[in-house]
Every structure is written in structure tokens, then in C-alpha cells.
Design a protein around this motif. Structure first.
Motif, PDB file in Angstrom:
ATOM      1  N   SER A   1      11.423   3.911   3.643  1.00 43.54           N
ATOM      2  CA  SER A   1      11.146   4.806   2.515  1.00 43.54           C
ATOM      3  C   SER A   1      10.203   4.217   1.467  1.00 43.54           C
ATOM      4  CB  SER A   1      12.451   5.246   1.853  1.00 43.54           C
ATOM      5  OG  SER A   1      13.154   4.128   1.341  1.00 43.54           O
ATOM      6  N   ASN A   2      10.058   2.901   1.414  1.00 40.50           N
ATOM      7  CA  ASN A   2       9.165   2.267   0.441  1.00 40.50           C
ATOM      8  C   ASN A   2       7.771   1.970   1.011  1.00 40.50           C
ATOM      9  OD1 ASN A   2      11.059   2.258  -1.610  1.00 40.50           O
ATOM     10  ND2 ASN A   2      11.891   0.283  -1.009  1.00 40.50           N
ATOM     11  N   LEU A   3       7.462   2.561   2.163  1.00 39.94           N
ATOM     12  CA  LEU A   3       6.200   2.229   2.833  1.00 39.94           C
ATOM     13  C   LEU A   3       5.171   3.355   2.787  1.00 39.94           C
ATOM     14  CD1 LEU A   3       7.493   0.279   5.971  1.00 39.94           C
ATOM     15  CD2 LEU A   3       6.901  -0.585   3.706  1.00 39.94           C
ATOM     16  N   ALA A   4       5.204   4.178   1.758  1.00 40.59           N
ATOM     17  CA  ALA A   4       4.236   5.268   1.632  1.00 40.59           C
ATOM     18  C   ALA A   4       2.815   4.719   1.667  1.00 40.59           C
ATOM     19  CB  ALA A   4       4.472   6.031   0.337  1.00 40.59           C
ATOM     20  N   GLY A   5       1.971   5.331   2.467  1.00 42.65           N
ATOM     21  CA  GLY A   5       0.575   4.919   2.565  1.00 42.65           C
ATOM     22  C   GLY A   5       0.306   3.837   3.591  1.00 42.65           C
ATOM     23  N   VAL A   6       1.350   3.242   4.159  1.00 44.30           N
ATOM     24  CA  VAL A   6       1.160   2.191   5.166  1.00 44.30           C
ATOM     25  C   VAL A   6       0.672   2.827   6.469  1.00 44.30           C
ATOM     26  CG1 VAL A   6       2.371   0.508   6.622  1.00 44.30           C
ATOM     27  CG2 VAL A   6       2.800   0.574   4.164  1.00 44.30           C
ATOM     28  N   GLU A   7      -0.364   2.213   7.044  1.00 43.92           N
ATOM     29  CA  GLU A   7      -0.952   2.728   8.281  1.00 43.92           C
ATOM     30  C   GLU A   7      -0.550   1.923   9.510  1.00 43.92           C
ATOM     31  OE1 GLU A   7      -5.300   3.553   7.479  1.00 43.92           O
ATOM     32  OE2 GLU A   7      -4.658   2.576   5.623  1.00 43.92           O
ATOM     33  N   MET A   8      -0.248   0.626   9.297  1.00 38.09           N
ATOM     34  CA  MET A   8       0.060  -0.250  10.422  1.00 38.09           C
ATOM     35  C   MET A   8       1.192  -1.196  10.064  1.00 38.09           C
ATOM     36  SD  MET A   8      -2.400  -3.085  12.281  1.00 38.09           S
ATOM     37  CE  MET A   8      -3.602  -1.882  12.786  1.00 38.09           C
ATOM     38  N   MET A   9       2.042  -1.491  11.043  1.00 38.76           N
ATOM     39  CA  MET A   9       3.099  -2.479  10.864  1.00 38.76           C
ATOM     40  C   MET A   9       2.928  -3.533  11.950  1.00 38.76           C
ATOM     41  SD  MET A   9       7.251  -2.060  10.846  1.00 38.76           S
ATOM     42  CE  MET A   9       7.235  -0.947   9.458  1.00 38.76           C
TER      43      MET A   9
ATOM     44  N   MET B   1      -7.207  -1.118   5.018  1.00 38.22           N
ATOM     45  CA  MET B   1      -6.063  -0.579   5.727  1.00 38.22           C
ATOM     46  C   MET B   1      -4.783  -1.151   5.133  1.00 38.22           C
ATOM     47  SD  MET B   1      -4.884  -1.012   9.715  1.00 38.22           S
ATOM     48  CE  MET B   1      -6.516  -0.629  10.265  1.00 38.22           C
ATOM     49  N   LYS B   2      -3.808  -0.289   4.905  1.00 43.44           N
ATOM     50  CA  LYS B   2      -2.503  -0.719   4.386  1.00 43.44           C
ATOM     51  C   LYS B   2      -1.648  -1.198   5.565  1.00 43.44           C
ATOM     52  CE  LYS B   2      -2.917   0.586   0.045  1.00 43.44           C
ATOM     53  NZ  LYS B   2      -3.000  -0.338  -1.036  1.00 43.44           N
ATOM     54  N   ILE B   3      -1.145  -2.429   5.430  1.00 44.26           N
ATOM     55  CA  ILE B   3      -0.369  -3.072   6.496  1.00 44.26           C
ATOM     56  C   ILE B   3       0.968  -3.545   5.935  1.00 44.26           C
ATOM     57  CG2 ILE B   3      -0.309  -4.989   8.157  1.00 44.26           C
ATOM     58  CD1 ILE B   3      -3.416  -4.956   8.028  1.00 44.26           C
ATOM     59  N   ALA B   4       2.048  -3.342   6.703  1.00 47.44           N
ATOM     60  CA  ALA B   4       3.377  -3.841   6.341  1.00 47.44           C
ATOM     61  C   ALA B   4       3.831  -4.849   7.395  1.00 47.44           C
ATOM     62  CB  ALA B   4       4.375  -2.693   6.266  1.00 47.44           C
ATOM     63  N   VAL B   5       4.541  -5.883   6.922  1.00 51.49           N
ATOM     64  CA  VAL B   5       5.109  -6.891   7.818  1.00 51.49           C
ATOM     65  C   VAL B   5       6.551  -7.126   7.378  1.00 51.49           C
ATOM     66  CG1 VAL B   5       4.883  -9.231   8.751  1.00 51.49           C
ATOM     67  CG2 VAL B   5       2.832  -8.000   8.010  1.00 51.49           C
TER      68      VAL B   5
ATOM     69  N   GLY C   1       4.570   7.936  11.005  1.00 55.45           N
ATOM     70  CA  GLY C   1       3.118   7.938  11.165  1.00 55.45           C
ATOM     71  C   GLY C   1       2.480   6.572  11.044  1.00 55.45           C
ATOM     72  N   ILE C   2       3.276   5.524  11.289  1.00 57.46           N
ATOM     73  CA  ILE C   2       2.780   4.149  11.182  1.00 57.46           C
ATOM     74  C   ILE C   2       2.554   3.590  12.584  1.00 57.46           C
ATOM     75  CG2 ILE C   2       3.323   1.816  10.371  1.00 57.46           C
ATOM     76  CD1 ILE C   2       5.154   3.165   8.246  1.00 57.46           C
ATOM     77  N   THR C   3       1.379   3.000  12.803  1.00 57.67           N
ATOM     78  CA  THR C   3       1.057   2.373  14.080  1.00 57.67           C
ATOM     79  C   THR C   3       1.712   1.001  14.145  1.00 57.67           C
ATOM     80  OG1 THR C   3      -1.084   3.489  14.122  1.00 57.67           O
ATOM     81  CG2 THR C   3      -0.842   1.566  15.545  1.00 57.67           C
ATOM     82  N   VAL C   4       2.390   0.705  15.251  1.00 55.05           N
ATOM     83  CA  VAL C   4       3.051  -0.587  15.440  1.00 55.05           C
ATOM     84  C   VAL C   4       2.181  -1.474  16.326  1.00 55.05           C
ATOM     85  CG1 VAL C   4       5.041  -1.751  16.480  1.00 55.05           C
ATOM     86  CG2 VAL C   4       5.360   0.365  15.217  1.00 55.05           C
ATOM     87  N   LYS C   5       1.965  -2.703  15.865  1.00 58.62           N
ATOM     88  CA  LYS C   5       1.248  -3.699  16.664  1.00 58.62           C
ATOM     89  C   LYS C   5       2.120  -4.934  16.747  1.00 58.62           C
ATOM     90  CE  LYS C   5      -2.594  -1.397  17.132  1.00 58.62           C
ATOM     91  NZ  LYS C   5      -3.065  -0.920  18.419  1.00 58.62           N
ATOM     92  N   LYS C   6       2.341  -5.409  17.970  1.00 62.47           N
ATOM     93  CA  LYS C   6       3.144  -6.623  18.144  1.00 62.47           C
ATOM     94  C   LYS C   6       2.268  -7.845  17.941  1.00 62.47           C
ATOM     95  CE  LYS C   6       6.897  -4.849  20.818  1.00 62.47           C
ATOM     96  NZ  LYS C   6       7.793  -5.037  21.928  1.00 62.47           N
ATOM     97  N   ILE C   7       2.849  -8.813  17.235  1.00 66.55           N
ATOM     98  CA  ILE C   7       2.157 -10.079  16.996  1.00 66.55           C
ATOM     99  C   ILE C   7       2.983 -11.201  17.604  1.00 66.55           C
ATOM    100  CG2 ILE C   7       0.872  -9.377  14.945  1.00 66.55           C
ATOM    101  CD1 ILE C   7       3.138 -10.602  13.252  1.00 66.55           C
ATOM    102  N   ARG C   8       2.301 -12.284  17.899  1.00 63.94           N
ATOM    103  CA  ARG C   8       2.963 -13.434  18.511  1.00 63.94           C
ATOM    104  C   ARG C   8       3.062 -14.571  17.487  1.00 63.94           C
ATOM    105  NH1 ARG C   8       2.926 -11.066  22.981  1.00 63.94           N
ATOM    106  NH2 ARG C   8       1.617 -10.898  24.742  1.00 63.94           N
ATOM    107  N   GLU C   9       3.841 -15.578  17.880  1.00 60.07           N
ATOM    108  CA  GLU C   9       4.013 -16.757  17.027  1.00 60.07           C
ATOM    109  C   GLU C   9       2.661 -17.389  16.689  1.00 60.07           C
ATOM    110  OE1 GLU C   9       7.278 -18.749  16.687  1.00 60.07           O
ATOM    111  OE2 GLU C   9       8.398 -16.963  17.245  1.00 60.07           O
ATOM    112  N   LYS C  10       1.700 -17.303  17.616  1.00 56.65           N
ATOM    113  CA  LYS C  10       0.384 -17.914  17.384  1.00 56.65           C
ATOM    114  C   LYS C  10      -0.329 -17.305  16.173  1.00 56.65           C
ATOM    115  CE  LYS C  10      -2.496 -14.885  20.193  1.00 56.65           C
ATOM    116  NZ  LYS C  10      -3.577 -14.772  21.126  1.00 56.65           N
TER     117      LYS C  10
END
Length: 132
Positions: free
Chosen positions: A80-88, A1-5, A105-114
Motif C-alpha cells: 500500500s505504500n508503493l504508489a508510483g513504483v514501476e519495478m520491484m 523509473m521508480k524502483i522498490a526493494v 501493476g509492478i514488474t518483478v525482476k529477480k536479482i542475485r547475490e552478485k
């Protein structure tokens, strides 16, 4: 899975406010691929986290004002530079940035400091936690 942070730069330190991220770290599952620039939208302010009128009146009312639409399109340019990314994976995301990411079309998931201070730690820990 392609992920962006959203990150500060080469240090992979996660940016708290997604709409202000100068870069995105890209991963293929837990494997770091590269950093890409987040072209800035030209807005001096971010995701309207300080924009209270909708929240104070029982939430967002489902339609966008013309200035909102321009703001969303501006954030869309930063993706615009996130082609193919499925999740952020994000710490915080404002209304307009969330709409832009949804439209991409990118799914957003919140992450915590942990999950970690850096993108590589956060991706690894998030995926391990999800698999458990």
C-alpha cells in the motif's frame, strides 16, 4: 523509473523473502529516496514457498482457492505504500506475493547475490547490467 526493494530497515540490507519484508527502500533510478513500511498482512506464514500441492502436480493450475485470495489480498496490503513504483527487485518471491505485486501493476525482476547485499548496490548494479 521508480524502483522498490524489500529491506530489513535503515541498513538497506535486502530481505530474502519478499513477503516477510518489514520495509521497502524506494529509488528513483539509482537515487535512494526513502524507506517506507510494508504493512504486515497478518499472516504468520509467507508466500507458500513450502506449499507443494501445485508444484508437484505440474505447476499452478490457474485458479485460486478462497484462502489463496485472502492471502493475496493480505500481501496487497503490504504494498500500500508503493504508489508510483514501476519495478520491484527481489531475491525470492512466492506465488501469492507475486500475484499481489502483479495486481499492483509492478514488474518483478529477480536479482542475485552478485548484485549486492544492500538495496543501493543492487539497484545500481542491476541497472548498469541492464544498460550494458
Amino acid at each position: 523509473m521508480k524502483i522498490a526493494v524489500p529491506v530489513e530497515g535503515e541498513n538497506l540490507k535486502i530481505v530474502k523473502r519478499t513477503g516477510q519484508a518489514p520495509y521497502y527502500a524506494l529509488f528513483d533510478d539509482t537515487v535512494f529516496e526513502r524507506i517506507v513500511e510494508a504493512p504486515q498482512s497478518g499472516h504468520a506464514h509467507d508466500d507458500h514457498l513450502d506449499h507443494h500441492d501445485h508444484e508437484e502436480h505440474g505447476g499452478h493450475h490457474g485458479h485460486h482457492h478462497p484462502e489463496d485470495e485472502e492471502h493475496i489480498k493480505g500481501h496487497g496490503k503490504s504494498l500500500s505504500n508503493l504508489a508510483g513504483v514501476e519495478m520491484m527487485l527481489v531475491r525470492m518471491i512466492g506465488t501469492h506475493m507475486k500475484e499481489a505485486v502483479d495486481r499492483a501493476g509492478i514488474t518483478v525482476k529477480k536479482i542475485r547475490e552478485k548484485h549486492g547485499e544492500t538495496a543501493d548496490e543492487a539497484v545500481k548494479n542491476y541497472l548498469e547490467e541492464k544498460a550494458a
